[in-house]
Design a protein around this motif. Sequence first.
Motif: not given
Length: 138
Positions: A59-61, A89-94, A64-67
């Motif tokens: 899901l990382f790519d 959720t986990w990726l965005m929390v990190q 990207a728009p959220f980051r």
Amino acid sequence: MNAKKPASPENMFLMFNHSLSKDQETDAQNIWGTQLQFVGLPGQLKALWAQIPADKQELFDTLAPFRTWLEKQSRPNDLVLIQGDFGATWLMVQYALNSNLVPVYSVTVRLASEERSPDGMVKNTHFFKHQMFRLYGI
């Protein structure tokens, strides 16, 4: 209040699939100040967050728009309410933690009622009420 008070957050960015309830808004402003502004996801991002692709291994790519959105809109110590797909959720929390943002989630009390009809059918009704905000990792 279980959540800690970060130094003067200006905004709470809303990364979740619901509208902020009046209880949540009031609680956030009681904890972090009445000056706190609530910033919802823009239309396309809201639609993507509501339907994170189930057919992708990574899901990382996709995120990207959220980051980019948070990078452009947020300031250090801003809050980010993050709830949704577990992996996203986990990726965005990190990401939030690494970007000096304060990721939080809403804790709810769940109540249920059950009605049985004469024909054996059961109707379950669930109620959710905001209880508090918690910081991720505490």
